[in-house]
Design a protein around this motif. Structure first.
Motif, short mmCIF file in Angstrom:
data_model
loop_
_atom_site.label_atom_id
_atom_site.label_comp_id
_atom_site.label_asym_id
_atom_site.label_seq_id
_atom_site.Cartn_x
_atom_site.Cartn_y
_atom_site.Cartn_z
N ASP A 524 -108.39 -13.70 -56.02
CA ASP A 524 -108.90 -12.24 -55.94
C ASP A 524 -109.65 -11.79 -57.27
O ASP A 524 -110.71 -11.23 -57.08
N GLN A 525 -108.91 -12.33 -58.36
CA GLN A 525 -109.48 -11.87 -59.48
C GLN A 525 -110.91 -12.59 -59.57
O GLN A 525 -111.99 -12.11 -60.13
N LYS A 527 -112.99 -13.82 -57.59
CA LYS A 527 -113.85 -13.17 -56.23
C LYS A 527 -114.45 -11.77 -56.79
O LYS A 527 -115.57 -11.56 -56.72
N GLY A 587 -109.98 -19.13 -50.24
CA GLY A 587 -109.22 -17.76 -49.67
C GLY A 587 -108.64 -17.86 -48.34
O GLY A 587 -107.42 -17.59 -48.25
N SER A 623 -109.66 -9.97 -44.71
CA SER A 623 -109.27 -10.50 -46.12
C SER A 623 -110.62 -11.53 -46.76
O SER A 623 -111.10 -11.47 -47.75
#
Length: 738
Positions: A524-525, A527, A587, A623
């Motif tokens: 996530d970081q 992305k 992901g 997500s």
């Protein structure tokens, strides 16, 4: 002798009396009444005597004879012992004596030859006339005539056609005498007064008879002589007149010819119109020298001759008591002298003018040749210069090429400046040729004008090219700086994308939920950095587009490659798409692991049966960025995806089905819009692409495929050969027809 005289005197008297229409038969009888005697005297003198008395008495006869004797005496003749009574009485001797006196006075006394007269004159006349005849020698009036040749000679001398003189023989006097007597009677109207036999048979023929007969020849021929003399005098007078007239005509003709020559010559000598070439002027000079050497001298002679003729004629006229000659109007000697002075005046300075003209033409020829040489050298130098200055080689040049072109152009400018002198010389020579009235000035001026006009054009083109080169240099420097900036930013961005790909493709092996969650947090970081990275990508591509825009705006044809980097916008876009896709797949994999934790999650074995329920799968999709929220549109999208991953409607999604779906979604993300965007990059942000650009950026087969199928671009910014990549791209996806 008396018989001979009687016959001769009778014949002589009758030769005159017949003119009055009468004659005598017997000389001593027929004059007794004095009437025929008076008539004879009137005929031979041509004068009138006193009127005769017509009575028949002796006194009347004596009176008439006395009138005749008085008339004879009045002519200066002394009548010794001749009286009227003896004549009236028929005294033969007296009568013959009187007739002889008349013959002497009227037929012989007036004969005058040279200084002699009467008998001697007649003898001299006979001698002169017979002189050419060798067999005739007249010394007297008796024996010199016996052979008859003298009579024939006299006739032949005056009338050669009457006598065949050469056929006469000296030893045949009777034939000769009769020949002469017959011819004289027949052709000369002289009656026969002598008897041939009598002359031949007499030792000394009768002198009076021969003198009387010969005097008839003298008068017959001297009548002709007088007519001849009169004719001669008339002829002489006429000859003088005719000669004078000829002289006058000659003068008039000569004067007329001379004046005509003067009239023609003066305008020729006064004509100072220059010829165009030296050859023509040399010919004029040659003509002039011919005139001086050949044509003028005879005219000088004619003029002198004319004056001599005029003076001679006037003298002759004066000596022959004729009036002075007055020539026709305008043909006087003074008129000719005036004309001649005009010729001399016109001639003066003509040769000098010719020589000056020739010198002027020589100078002109020299100048014209100088002009032609300089013009030819200049024209040869300017050959191709306009084309060279007009070429747009700077449009495809690199920055280093431009700098070389500028240096070359500076060298040309120096060369151009060095030629300024020659152009000024050409113009100055042309000006001088004009001032000197050069015959071919129009063509010289036209050539000079062309050179000057071309010189101005070259100056203008030189200035324009310098400006274009300097402007292009500036633009290429700007583009070069943009290329350098692009390279400086594209290299680290490219390295970042390659590192990201390595990380995203790295296998992950986890055993616990915590580990998965840790990885998800790290992902996530990662992305979260993607938007900034995308902005950096856009900024880098923007630098390239700016360089492209500047080039297009100024018509600069850029080379395919950035000299500072091999990382092209296509490379960046391609790698960026792969990073984005890989991030999505990674992901999804991590989220799947949360839903169905397994040991050693990595590439699952083919027989693994783990599955997600619908809600868990939806959470996973959200997500990943799919719009499947709980609304009508979201539900429709979710149902579409479920039909793909769960075609049998089992109500669960296997990991394999999910992986297949994600692979298909990421690989099938090439939409028509994305293809259009890719073409736009190749086209340098233009709305169209060219065959050249396609061949440069794509493999040959694909490039030719596109060129063959792309329609021409019709937009307002279209250029020749522009191709429409947008309609082609939509056709690939069936959104329009190829």
């Amino acid at each position: 002798a008396q018989l001979s005289s009687l016959q001769t005197f009778t014949a002589w008297c009758n030769s005159h009396l017949r003119k009055a229409g009468t004659q005598i038969e017997n000389i001593d009888e027929d004059f007794r009444d004095g009437l025929k005697l008076m008539l004879l005297l009137e005929v031979i003198s041509g004068e009138r005597l006193p009127k005769p008395e017509r009575g028949k008495m002796r006194v009347h006869k004596i009176n008439n004879v006395n009138k005749a004797l008085d008339f004879i005496a009045s002519k200066g003749v002394k009548l010794v012992s001749i009286g009227a009574e003896e004549i009236v009485d028929g005294n033969a001797k007296m009568t013959l004596g009187m007739i002889w006196t008349i013959i002497l006075r009227f037929a012989i006394q007036d004969i005058s030859v040279e200084e002699t007269s009467a008998k001697e004159g007649l003898l001299l006349w006979c001698q002169r006339k017979t002189a050419p005849y060798k067999n005739v020698n007249v010394q007297n009036f008796h024996i010199s005539w016996k052979d008859g040749l003298a009579f024939n000679a006299l006739i032949h001398r005056h009338r050669p056609e009457l006598i065949e003189y050469d056929k006469l023989r000296k030893d045949d006097p009777v034939t000769n005498l009769n020949n002469a007597f017959e011819v004289a009677e027949k052709y000369l109207d002289i009656p026969k007064m002598l008897d041939a036999e009598d002359i031949v048979n007499t030792a000394r023929p009768d002198e009076k008879a021969i003198m009387t007969y010969v005097s008839s020849f003298y008068h017959a021929f001297s009548g002709a002589q007088k007519a001849e003399t009169a004719a001669n005098r008339i002829c002489k007078v006429l000859a003088v007149n005719q000669e004078n007239e000829h002289l006058m005509e000659d003068y008039e003709k000569l004067a007329s010819d001379l004046l005509e020559w003067i009239r023609r010559t003066i305008p020729w000598l006064e004509d100072r119109s220059p010829q165009k070439t030296i050859q023509e002027m040399q010919q004029k000079l040659e003509d002039f020298r011919d005139y001086r050497r050949v044509h003028k001298p005879p005219k000088v002679q004619e003029k002198c001759q004319l004056e001599i003729n005029f003076n001679t004629l006037q003298t002759k006229l004066r000596l022959s008591n004729r009036p002075a000659f007055m020539p026709s109007e305008g043909r006087m000697v003074s008129d000719i002298n005036t004309g001649w002075q005009q010729v001399e005046q016109a001639e003066k300075g003509y040769e000098e003018w010719l020589l000056n003209e020739i010198r002027r033409l020589e100078r002109l020829d020299h100048l014209a040749e100088k002009f032609r040489q300089k013009a030819s050298i200049h024209e040869a130098w300017t050959e191709g210069k306009e084309a060279m200055l007009k070429q747009k080689d700077y449009e495809t040049a690199t920055l280093s090429d431009i700098k070389a072109l500028i240096r070359k152009h500076e060298a040309f400018e120096s060369d151009l400046a060095a030629h300024q002198d020659r152009v000024e010389q050409i113009a100055a020579i042309a000006q001088e040729l004009n001032e000197l009235d050069y015959y071919d000035s129009p063509s010289v001026n036209a050539r000079c004008q062309k050179i000057c006009d071309q010189w101005d054009v070259l100056g203008s083109l030189t200035h324009s090219r310098r400006e274009a080169l300097e402007k292009t240099e500036k633009q290429l420097e700007t583009i070069d700086e943009l290329h350098l900036e692009y390279a400086k930013r594209a290299a680290p961005f490219n390295n970042w994308m390659e590192s990201a790909m390595e990380d995203l493709q790295d296998m992950f092996i986890v055993h616990t939920i915590e580990e998965i969650e840790g990885l998800i947090a790290a992902h996530d970081q990662f992305k979260a950095t993607l938007p900034d990275a995308d902005r950096e990508r856009e900024a880098i591509l923007g630098i390239q587009r700016e360089a492209q825009r500047i080039a297009e705006l100024h018509g600069i044809k850029l080379s395919a490659n950035n000299p500072y980097t091999s990382v092209t916008p296509q490379v960046i876009n391609s790698k960026w798409e792969r990073v984005s896709a890989a991030a999505g797949r990674r992901g999804g994999g991590l989220l799947w692991g949360v839903g169905d934790p397994l040991p050693n999650i990595g590439t699952p074995p083919q027989d693994h049966c783990g599955a997600l329920g619908p809600e868990e799968f939806k959470a996973c999709l959200i997500s990943l960025g799919y719009d499947v929220e709980n609304d009508r549109q979201g539900d429709a999208e979710f149902n579409r995806i479920m039909s793909l991953v769960d075609p049998n409607g089992s109500g669960s999604v296997t990991f394999q089905a999910f992986i297949d779906f994600m692979s298909r979604e990421t690989t099938d993300t090439d939409t028509a819009d994305q293809v259009i965007a890719s073409f736009k990059v190749l086209a340098g942000d233009k709305n169209y692409i060219t065959a050249e650009e396609l061949r440069r950026e794509l493999p040959p087969e694909q490039a030719e495929y596109c060129i063959a199928r792309m329609a021409p671009y019709r937009g307002p910014d279209a250029t020749p050969g522009a191709l429409d990549y947008k309609s082609f791209s939509t056709a690939l996806y069936g959104e329009s027809d190829l």
